[in-house]
Structure formats: structure tokens, C-alpha cells
Design a protein around this motif. Structure first.
Motif, short mmCIF file in Angstrom:
data_model
loop_
_atom_site.label_atom_id
_atom_site.label_comp_id
_atom_site.label_asym_id
_atom_site.label_seq_id
_atom_site.Cartn_x
_atom_site.Cartn_y
_atom_site.Cartn_z
N PHE A 15 0.28 2.38 -0.34
CA PHE A 15 1.16 2.77 -1.45
C PHE A 15 0.52 2.38 -2.78
O PHE A 15 0.57 3.14 -3.75
CB PHE A 15 2.53 2.11 -1.29
CG PHE A 15 3.17 2.40 0.04
CD1 PHE A 15 3.68 3.65 0.31
CD2 PHE A 15 3.21 1.44 1.04
CE1 PHE A 15 4.25 3.95 1.54
CE2 PHE A 15 3.77 1.71 2.27
CZ PHE A 15 4.29 2.97 2.53
N LYS A 52 11.55 -5.77 -4.13
CA LYS A 52 10.62 -6.91 -4.13
C LYS A 52 9.29 -6.54 -3.46
O LYS A 52 8.72 -7.33 -2.71
CB LYS A 52 11.24 -8.13 -3.45
CG LYS A 52 12.56 -8.56 -4.07
CD LYS A 52 13.20 -9.70 -3.28
CE LYS A 52 14.47 -10.17 -3.89
NZ LYS A 52 15.57 -9.21 -3.92
N ASP A 103 4.81 8.84 4.26
CA ASP A 103 5.53 7.56 4.16
C ASP A 103 6.41 7.31 5.37
O ASP A 103 6.46 6.20 5.90
CB ASP A 103 6.44 7.55 2.92
CG ASP A 103 5.64 7.37 1.65
OD1 ASP A 103 4.39 7.31 1.73
OD2 ASP A 103 6.25 7.28 0.58
N TYR A 107 2.76 6.21 8.15
CA TYR A 107 2.70 4.78 7.87
C TYR A 107 3.40 3.99 8.98
O TYR A 107 2.89 2.99 9.46
CB TYR A 107 3.34 4.49 6.51
CG TYR A 107 3.34 3.02 6.16
CD1 TYR A 107 2.17 2.36 5.85
CD2 TYR A 107 4.53 2.30 6.15
CE1 TYR A 107 2.17 1.01 5.54
CE2 TYR A 107 4.54 0.95 5.83
CZ TYR A 107 3.36 0.32 5.53
OH TYR A 107 3.36 -1.02 5.22
N1 LIG Z 1 8.25 2.96 -0.54
C1 LIG Z 1 7.44 1.96 -1.17
C2 LIG Z 1 6.76 1.12 -0.09
C3 LIG Z 1 6.05 -0.10 -0.67
C4 LIG Z 1 5.72 -1.11 0.42
O1 LIG Z 1 6.15 -1.03 1.59
N2 LIG Z 1 4.96 -2.16 0.01
C5 LIG Z 1 4.63 -3.21 0.92
C6 LIG Z 1 3.11 -3.41 0.99
S1 LIG Z 1 2.29 -2.03 1.73
C7 LIG Z 1 5.22 -4.53 0.43
O2 LIG Z 1 5.25 -4.81 -0.74
N3 LIG Z 1 5.67 -5.37 1.36
C8 LIG Z 1 6.19 -6.65 1.05
C9 LIG Z 1 7.50 -6.92 1.70
O3 LIG Z 1 8.02 -6.04 2.41
O4 LIG Z 1 8.02 -8.03 1.53
C10 LIG Z 1 6.45 2.62 -2.12
O5 LIG Z 1 6.14 3.80 -1.91
O6 LIG Z 1 6.03 1.99 -3.10
#
Ligand SMILES: N[C@@H](CCC(=O)N[C@@H](CS)C(=O)NCC(=O)O)C(=O)O
Length: 128
Positions: A15, A52, A103, A107
Motif C-alpha cells: 500500500f 492507525k 486489495d 493481498y
Molecule cells: N487499506 C489500507 C491498508 C493499509 C495497511 O493495511 N497497512 C498495514 C501495512 S501493509 C498497516 O499499517 N498495518 C499496521 C496495523 O494493522 O496495525 C490502504 O490502502 O492504505
């Protein structure tokens, strides 16, 4: 006054990569800030209080969360550069459809494969 652009990200995130590619394609100078996702910074929690999660684009102090929304924002704000999304509404809808598909399906499959592989390592072997 020059725009201040900060990207809160984590290097391996697909992402985050999406937003990094959009910034690179548009040639937008920005500050990259690597997040520790096990110990999230106060700035990340402040800028994305709902999910977050990274990536978070911060433009002149205002946060844009969710990678697809950030890509669209970049395309609209820096519109003097070549567009990232097709100008035709139907073509644009198709681009959004496939991004959403990646997504929701690709993923998740990748993540499940990874976590199931880890679980399988812990399973006892049959007939042993
Ligand atoms: N739908 C979001 C997904 C973002 C996402 O899943 N980020 C993950 C890293 S790949 C994250 O920050 N995970 C930390 C957590 O879930 O606490 C986007 O497109 O920005």
C-alpha cells in the motif's frame, strides 16, 4: 511557499509502495518516514486515528489516509503533471475496480499463504 509533503510508511508495504510510485511518477519531493508498526509513532496515531495504519500522506499538515485515496489526491493536487488515472470516467472506474480487487483478493491471499505456512510449521506430522 513550497509544499510540505511527508509520507509515513513501512518499506515492505504494498500500500505504501502504491503511494511512493504515485509521488515518484509526479516527481513530488517529500520526506519519507519509516514507521515501526509494532511501536507506532505519536504522529501516525494522530494523523490516522481511525485505522492507525500506514501509509499516511501528510500535505501541509493535513493527513490523507488510505493508499487509493492518497493516489487520487496526488493526481488531483499535482494535476499539471501527467495524470495517473485515465481521464475517461469508465476507464477510471475500471482502474479503481482492479485496484480494489488487488486489495481485497490478492493481498489477502498472500497474507493467508504466509500465515498458514507459519501455522503448518507447528502442526505435528501424521504417523510420527
Ligand atoms: N487499506 C489500507 C491498508 C493499509 C495497511 O493495511 N497497512 C498495514 C501495512 S501493509 C498497516 O499499517 N498495518 C499496521 C496495523 O494493522 O496495525 C490502504 O490502502 O492504505
Amino acid at each position: 511557499m513550497a509544499d510540505e509533503v511527508i509520507l509515513l510508511d513501512y518499506w515492505v508495504s504494498p500500500f505504501g509502495m502504491r503511494v511512493r510510485i504515485a509521488l515518484a511518477e509526479k516527481g513530488i519531493k517529500h520526506e519519507y518516514r519509516e514507521e515501526d508498526l509494532r511501536n507506532k509513532s505519536p504522529l501516525l496515531l494522530q494523523m490516522n486515528p481511525v485505522h492507525k495504519k500506514i501509509p499516511v500522506l501528510i500535505h501541509n499538515g493535513k493527513s490523507i489516509c488510505e493508499s487509493l485515496i492518497a493516489v487520487q489526491y496526488i493526481d488531483e493536487v499535482w494535476n499539471e503533471k501527467s495524470p495517473l488515472l485515465p481521464s475517461d470516467p469508465y476507464q477510471r472506474s475500471q482502474a479503481r475496480f482492479w485496484a480494489d480487487y488487488v486489495d481485497k483478493k490478492i493481498y489477502e491471499v498472500g497474507r493467508n499463504l504466509w500465515t498458514k505456512k507459519e501455522k503448518n510449521k507447528k502442526l505435528p506430522r501424521r504417523n510420527s
